[in-house]
Design a protein around this motif. Structure first.
Motif, mmCIF file in Angstrom:
data_model
loop_
_atom_site.group_PDB
_atom_site.id
_atom_site.type_symbol
_atom_site.label_atom_id
_atom_site.label_comp_id
_atom_site.label_asym_id
_atom_site.label_seq_id
_atom_site.Cartn_x
_atom_site.Cartn_y
_atom_site.Cartn_z
ATOM 1 N N HIS A 117 -3.164 8.596 0.982
ATOM 2 C CA HIS A 117 -2.721 7.220 1.186
ATOM 3 C C HIS A 117 -3.795 6.251 0.714
ATOM 4 C CE1 HIS A 117 -5.449 6.922 4.689
ATOM 5 N NE2 HIS A 117 -5.082 8.169 4.908
ATOM 6 N N THR A 118 -3.379 5.008 0.468
ATOM 7 C CA THR A 118 -4.321 3.963 0.077
ATOM 8 C C THR A 118 -5.397 3.817 1.145
ATOM 9 O OG1 THR A 118 -2.496 2.814 -1.007
ATOM 10 C CG2 THR A 118 -4.533 1.572 -0.671
ATOM 11 N N HIS A 119 -6.630 3.758 0.720
ATOM 12 C CA HIS A 119 -7.743 3.706 1.681
ATOM 13 C C HIS A 119 -7.590 2.483 2.589
ATOM 14 C CE1 HIS A 119 -11.704 3.944 3.422
ATOM 15 N NE2 HIS A 119 -11.967 5.041 2.721
ATOM 16 N N PRO A 120 -7.615 2.658 3.901
ATOM 17 C CA PRO A 120 -7.461 1.525 4.814
ATOM 18 C C PRO A 120 -8.470 0.406 4.586
ATOM 19 C CG PRO A 120 -7.241 3.590 6.011
ATOM 20 C CD PRO A 120 -7.699 3.949 4.630
ATOM 21 N N ILE B 247 1.159 -8.105 -4.625
ATOM 22 C CA ILE B 247 -0.002 -7.293 -4.990
ATOM 23 C C ILE B 247 0.317 -5.837 -4.652
ATOM 24 C CG2 ILE B 247 -2.454 -6.855 -4.616
ATOM 25 C CD1 ILE B 247 -2.769 -9.775 -3.802
ATOM 26 N N ASN B 248 0.254 -4.992 -5.646
ATOM 27 C CA ASN B 248 0.534 -3.565 -5.485
ATOM 28 C C ASN B 248 -0.781 -2.832 -5.230
ATOM 29 O OD1 ASN B 248 1.717 -1.029 -5.533
ATOM 30 N ND2 ASN B 248 2.677 -1.291 -7.544
ATOM 31 N N LEU B 249 -0.821 -2.022 -4.162
ATOM 32 C CA LEU B 249 -2.040 -1.292 -3.788
ATOM 33 C C LEU B 249 -1.765 0.220 -3.757
ATOM 34 C CD1 LEU B 249 -3.376 -3.396 -0.742
ATOM 35 C CD2 LEU B 249 -3.998 -3.612 -3.146
ATOM 36 N N PRO B 250 -1.503 0.830 -4.900
ATOM 37 C CA PRO B 250 -1.222 2.265 -4.910
ATOM 38 C C PRO B 250 -2.500 3.090 -4.835
ATOM 39 C CG PRO B 250 -1.231 1.454 -7.140
ATOM 40 C CD PRO B 250 -1.461 0.248 -6.239
ATOM 41 N N HIS C 110 4.396 -7.949 -11.291
ATOM 42 C CA HIS C 110 3.175 -7.855 -10.482
ATOM 43 C C HIS C 110 2.292 -9.078 -10.711
ATOM 44 C CE1 HIS C 110 4.451 -3.658 -10.470
ATOM 45 N NE2 HIS C 110 3.530 -3.375 -9.573
ATOM 46 N N ASP C 111 1.797 -9.640 -9.628
ATOM 47 C CA ASP C 111 0.719 -10.615 -9.762
ATOM 48 C C ASP C 111 -0.611 -9.900 -9.908
ATOM 49 O OD1 ASP C 111 1.819 -13.487 -9.303
ATOM 50 O OD2 ASP C 111 2.853 -12.237 -7.837
ATOM 51 N N LEU C 112 -0.723 -8.736 -9.280
ATOM 52 C CA LEU C 112 -1.979 -8.002 -9.313
ATOM 53 C C LEU C 112 -1.725 -6.568 -8.889
ATOM 54 C CD1 LEU C 112 -5.093 -8.271 -9.689
ATOM 55 C CD2 LEU C 112 -5.223 -8.930 -7.275
ATOM 56 N N VAL C 113 -2.391 -5.639 -9.571
ATOM 57 C CA VAL C 113 -2.413 -4.233 -9.170
ATOM 58 C C VAL C 113 -3.849 -3.862 -8.853
ATOM 59 C CG1 VAL C 113 -1.884 -1.851 -9.796
ATOM 60 C CG2 VAL C 113 -0.518 -3.721 -10.754
ATOM 61 N N PRO D 26 0.838 -1.194 0.000
ATOM 62 C CA PRO D 26 0.000 0.000 0.000
ATOM 63 C C PRO D 26 0.876 1.248 0.000
ATOM 64 C CG PRO D 26 0.179 -0.857 2.220
ATOM 65 C CD PRO D 26 0.945 -1.811 1.336
ATOM 66 N N ASN D 27 0.263 2.384 -0.203
ATOM 67 C CA ASN D 27 0.939 3.661 0.015
ATOM 68 C C ASN D 27 0.413 4.179 1.351
ATOM 69 O OD1 ASN D 27 1.723 6.391 0.084
ATOM 70 N ND2 ASN D 27 1.682 6.540 -2.151
ATOM 71 N N PRO D 28 1.211 4.087 2.440
ATOM 72 C CA PRO D 28 0.708 4.399 3.783
ATOM 73 C C PRO D 28 1.139 5.755 4.324
ATOM 74 C CG PRO D 28 2.685 3.103 3.994
ATOM 75 C CD PRO D 28 2.526 3.433 2.510
#
Length: 310
Positions: free
Chosen positions: A100-103, A184-187, A232-235, A87-89
């Protein structure tokens, strides 16, 4: 459609580069490529579509709907897998400020990975612990049942070589990433003063020990080089609230897009997200650079894109 190197080409290049730079070939042993770097994305799975764009629900509901359109989490996470999410925290503002990435997305993704059999889910980023606590990331990881590692110590990184790198050919990456089975990328989609936007590929800088050096070497090319080293496996891109100005920490103008974009190609995801900012691919140099280096495609007209939700 271009998704980069196949398994054989990647392993041959990575092994040759590592052997040449370390002298390991002289040892006569077999070099081990980190699992997450060697995983053949399209050999493991081929989503029914290239990009899914979910809208009309809550941030978590949009994230789950987008992944469901790609085939669901079970398509990407196998029983026993160790999953790393990024995530982007950053920042201490509420999610509506788009810093930031939504919690709720972080929590939902962790929970779903565990439900389909992941052994553990580790959220990793080289960011500030106090900010992650104040913006809700720490609590979200705990609610989801994951582990949060905010890394900074030298021993939390390991060196890897980048066979396709142009500006950088060696880098220290998060050890947890290199030990993962699935990444898994969570931007979050937001403005950035140095690169105009920070999206999926730039979010990878939070997995690098000395990302500040990118600025003096050539930021856009370094981001593209890094993307060649981290398949990436998943974005899952948080575009529920999009910061349009004064990024990356705001405060700035926020677009309430109410969307989540999901796919396995970070170049395609980033290219799609440019529409929120009114930008073309050529205006964000690391995107065409990554495409030229075989990371993915920026030509959205070649992709199957499905909108789901209201």
């Amino acid at each position: 459609m271009t998704y980069g190197m196949n398994r054989r080409e990647f392993l041959l290049r990575a092994t040759a580069a590592t052997a040449a730079m370390t002298g390991a070939a002289a040892l006569g042993g077999t070099l081990r490529i980190p699992r997450v770097m060697a995983a053949p994305r399209l050999d493991r799975y081929r989503p029914p579509i290239d990009l899914a764009v979910a809208k009309g629900g809550s941030p978590a509901a949009n994230a789950l709907a987008a992944v469901a359109a790609l085939g669901g989490f079970a398509k990407f996470v196998r029983p026993g897998d160790r999953v790393v999410i990024k995530p982007n925290p950053v920042g201490t503002s509420p999610p509506e400020k788009a810093i930031h990435t939504h919690p709720d997305i972080v929590e939902a993704v962790i929970r779903e990975c565990l439900l389909v059999g992941a052994r553990e889910v580790v959220a990793v980023s080289a960011d500030d612990a106090d900010s992650a606590r104040r913006n809700g990331t720490v609590a979200a990881v705990e609610r989801g049942g994951g582990i949060l590692k905010l890394i900074s110590k030298p021993e939390e990184f390991r060196p890897v070589f980048i066979p396709r790198g142009r500006a950088i050919t060696r880098i220290d990456l998060a050890a947890d990433l290199l030990d993962a089975d699935v990444f898994i990328n969570l931007p979050i989609a937001k403005h950035h003063a140095a690169t105009r936007v920070t999206l999926a590929m730039k979010n990878l800088m939070g997995l690098v020990r000395d990302a500040r050096s990118f600025h003096s070497i050539g930021l856009h090319q370094c981001i593209a080089d890094l993307a060649t080293a981290v398949p990436h496996d998943l974005v899952i891109m948080d575009a529920n609230h999009v910061l349009l100005t004064n990024g990356p920490v705001g405060p700035g103008k926020v677009l309430v897009a109410g969307q989540v974009i999901a796919g396995i190609d970070p170049v395609a995801v980033d290219s799609y997200a440019l529409r929120y900012f009114g930008l073309e691919v050529a205006e964000v140099p690391h995107i065409p650079a990554a495409e030229a280096q075989g990371v993915g495609t920026a030509e959205l007209s070649r992709l199957v894109i499905r909108e789901v939700g209201a």
